[in-house]
Design an enzyme around this catalytic site. Structure first.
Site, PDB file in Angstrom:
ATOM      1  N   ASP A 119      -3.020  -0.094   0.601  1.00 24.83           N
ATOM      2  CA  ASP A 119      -1.981   0.818   1.068  1.00 24.83           C
ATOM      3  C   ASP A 119      -0.597   0.162   0.913  1.00 24.83           C
ATOM      4  O   ASP A 119       0.338   0.781   0.400  1.00 24.83           O
ATOM      5  CB  ASP A 119      -2.255   1.160   2.543  1.00 24.83           C
ATOM      6  CG  ASP A 119      -1.130   1.931   3.193  1.00 24.83           C
ATOM      7  OD1 ASP A 119      -1.080   3.162   3.008  1.00 24.83           O
ATOM      8  OD2 ASP A 119      -0.291   1.319   3.894  1.00 24.83           O
ATOM      9  N   LYS A 128       2.870   1.174  -1.517  1.00 23.72           N
ATOM     10  CA  LYS A 128       4.242   1.295  -1.011  1.00 23.72           C
ATOM     11  C   LYS A 128       5.160   0.276  -1.691  1.00 23.72           C
ATOM     12  O   LYS A 128       6.320   0.580  -2.008  1.00 23.72           O
ATOM     13  CB  LYS A 128       4.246   1.124   0.502  1.00 23.72           C
ATOM     14  CG  LYS A 128       3.527   2.288   1.207  1.00 23.72           C
ATOM     15  CD  LYS A 128       3.214   1.956   2.655  1.00 23.72           C
ATOM     16  CE  LYS A 128       2.526   3.125   3.360  1.00 23.72           C
ATOM     17  NZ  LYS A 128       2.000   2.724   4.696  1.00 23.72           N
TER      18      LYS A 128
END
Lengths: 430, 430
Positions: free
Chosen positions: A202, A206
């Site tokens: 994750d 980003k």
């Protein structure tokens, strides 16, 4: 006021439902800021029959996201369904029909971003994505617009709330990784399969999105080397503490000799580093610009409501672009329905420092004044220095007016030489 | 690429000169982001003959700011001269000629803001002012755009670097107010007449501007009650510390019963409050939204270069508006001249935790491995627990490649049972 902007929402999970509620609950403010109403006309959902906490006619729910993107009563599309397909196809179809898109889908952007941005540019429409990184924290717009005149040297971000929560528990409570993970799962901060969070997947997505903006260079998630935190032990946390460090999982992008390095891994940060005090599930990104120096943006990196605020901020930008409104948004005076209130009636806690004669009965006389004005005392300390003493008081919450009356009367007590300081006390963390 | 945007700059002090230099030094990046070149054609200065550290033809310097605002070779105006007049007149003249204005002038906005915003709206042009609060920190744009979908409940800001520097010295070094002020003056953080800073006038102007945006309500500096910090004594700082607080001068705006309260005064913040760790001359604003929760924006609140970044960010927004460009700014792949580099060659400091047999010669064998790979050791600790011991090392900066080779060879030493952890160490504060 301009025309209504009709929104098709793809996905009605946590974020989608929060977007629909926010557009409804704050409709009046949003209409004023957007230059016209913003209204949800269609919502693509997996199960049409499920009950949902949003006030829309049941005819608004359809099960095909592509159909929503193409619907004639949809002007712009909000994509909050996640995953690659059918989100990608629906977005491309929206572009083909001249519709701009707001997305919160980091996975899609970090995998197929280049394709999507090229398709948007070719169609002459916008793809906005403030919500894809850092939930409710303004990150994309500050990086892309406010700091557009500077060169970014480096960003260092705590961009995953799950791992930051786990590391906070390990640091502050001495928990092991498995125990802290179990607690995060119990509280809903971690999913049943926590791999994407704890292995840094994750955070890598980003990092790719932030690096793409910061360095004008298309970076995809697979370009980002990553290390997770599942192997970190209590002894690492303890040694870090003894050496003056805190362990955090960070996403880093930096301009280095020969190019740009983007990566995700745990790091020991000195305790006085601005990111070291980012605790629990909060996120923060420290951006270092050549001219601007360090800038840090901090807040809730996930959750339906914070993420919905970022989505709606992008929708308002689109609405203003459609209406060709200028940027100046301060309403002329008189339009606001609120007014300024004076300090007098506002409640606050106060710290009061007095210099007094060190004689019996001083404290009793002081306490009486507070009682008379109905200001209650939370704590009090007295310290003697020969003939003189200092008394320090902290009050419970009291109105400014009552406090000022106390201070005036305290000055009239003959054993009180001076009310030296009065300072308001902030109750706690927001 | 679009037409050149021709800029007239009013004032060539610290900020004006930094704006001119930034537009020159980063011209290529700025042109790409703005959709066309941005060029300074005229500069209004007090003394035309003074030497300046900017590369402009001497004919660009004129002494009448109104003439610059009206000049036919000026498309937009940057006002960084400060004060009320002649800045106000020059801005109004620019509006009359259909020119948008970027200003950093908090005093003017907090005194005559309503008049200026109405004049801009009437002329159909923009008045942008990111630089007027918080120097290089993105504040106006996040509040006005990113959080436009939310309702702001409260903001609490450290918006004056001078007083924050003074309070930091008083807190960390036990200085008195006069001594800390004298040091701030010596370092150029405080002016010879420090009244506007230490009595909260500067903070009140910024509070007025932030409140106007946050609450859709025109607030002027005279509406803001304020207290300064000149009366705060070392005993207040000491008591605050003992009670778990830090004293900060804050600008507060909050929605309260009956309306909005805006004020500036010192406050005791709990040490774990996000603003409590904002030290030295840094600024930060904590914004609390109904849905988004707390958001904090942190950075350099003053200085020529940081403030110039905010001014140029606004200029790029104007340039894009003139060119009617869409918001999507990610360049298609291949346009960027940089590339991603791998981790292998990047230098970092490392923490290494090893479990070893507690026997003589272990440390020597380990040290030899580091020497062979030219990785130098900064510090080392050894702790025995019966037969087993833990060794913790922190290296000096070394390339990832060399470090990985070390780790591999350490694992081959027969008295090393395990290289348990390898964590990168961040060197210090940015």
């Amino acid at each position: 006021m301009g025309n209504t902007l009709r929104v098709g929402v793809l996905g009605c999970g946590n974020v989608g439902a929060a977007v629909i509620r926010l557009l409804h609950d704050h409709a009046e403010d949003i209409e004023r800021r957007a230059g016209g109403p913003i209204e949800v006309t269609r919502v693509a959902v997996r199960e049409r029959s499920r009950a949902r906490d949003v006030s829309l006619p049941s005819g608004a729910f359809v099960d095909d996201p592509v159909a929503v993107a193409e619907a004639p009563d949809v002007d712009v599309v909000v994509e909050v369904m996640g995953g690659i397909e059918p989100a990608r196809t629906a977005i491309l179809r929206a572009f083909e029909r001249g519709k701009s898109v707001v997305t919160a889908n980091k996975e899609l952007l970090a995998t197929r971003g280049t394709e999507l941005f090229e398709a948007a540019a070719a169609a002459g429409v916008d793809l906005l994505y403030e919500a894809s990184v850092g939930g409710g924290i303004p990150l994309v717009r500050p990086l892309r617009e406010s700091l557009a005149g500077d060169r970014i040297i480096r960003f260092t971000g705590i961009v995953n709330g799950t791992t930051n929560y786990i590391l906070t528990r390990m640091t502050e409570d001495g928990s092991s990784f498995p125990d802290a993970l179990a607690e995060a799962q119990r509280l809903g901060y971690a999913e049943r399969d926590p791999t994407a969070d704890v292995e840094g997947v994750d955070a890598a997505a980003k990092a790719a999105i932030l690096a793409t903006i910061a360095f004008d260079l298309p970076v995809m998630v697979d370009d980002v080397p990553r290390e997770g935190i599942s192997w970190i032990g209590p002894e690492d946390i303890a040694f870090a503490g003894r050496l003056g460090y805190v362990i955090k999982l960070v996403a880093i992008g930096e301009a280095v000799e020969g190019g740009v390095s983007v990566r995700v891994h745990p790091v020991m940060l000195p305790k006085e580093h601005p990111l070291a005090s980012v605790r629990e599930s909060f996120n923060a990104v420290l951006i270092e610009g050549e001219k601007v120096g360090p800038v840090m943006l901090y807040g809730r990196g996930a959750g339906g409501d914070p993420t919905a605020v970022s989505v709606v901020g992008d929708l308002i930008e689109l609405a203003r672009a459609e209406a060709a409104l200028r940027a100046t948004m301060i309403p002329p005076p008189g339009r606001a329905t609120r007014s300024l209130v004076s300090l007098e009636g506002l409640p606050a806690q106060y710290y009061i420092l007095m210099r007094v004669a060190d004689r019996p009965g001083v404290l009793a006389a002081i306490a009486l004044v507070f009682t008379e004005h109905l200001v209650s005392i939370k704590s009090v300390w007295q310290e003697g220095h020969g003939d003189e003493a200092q008394i320090v008081l902290i009050t419970h919450r009291a109105a400014e007016r009552a406090l000022q009356a106390c201070v005036r009367d305290l000055g009239l007590i003959d054993t009180v030489e001076a009310v030296a300081s009065v300072i308001r006390v902030e109750a706690g963390q927001p």
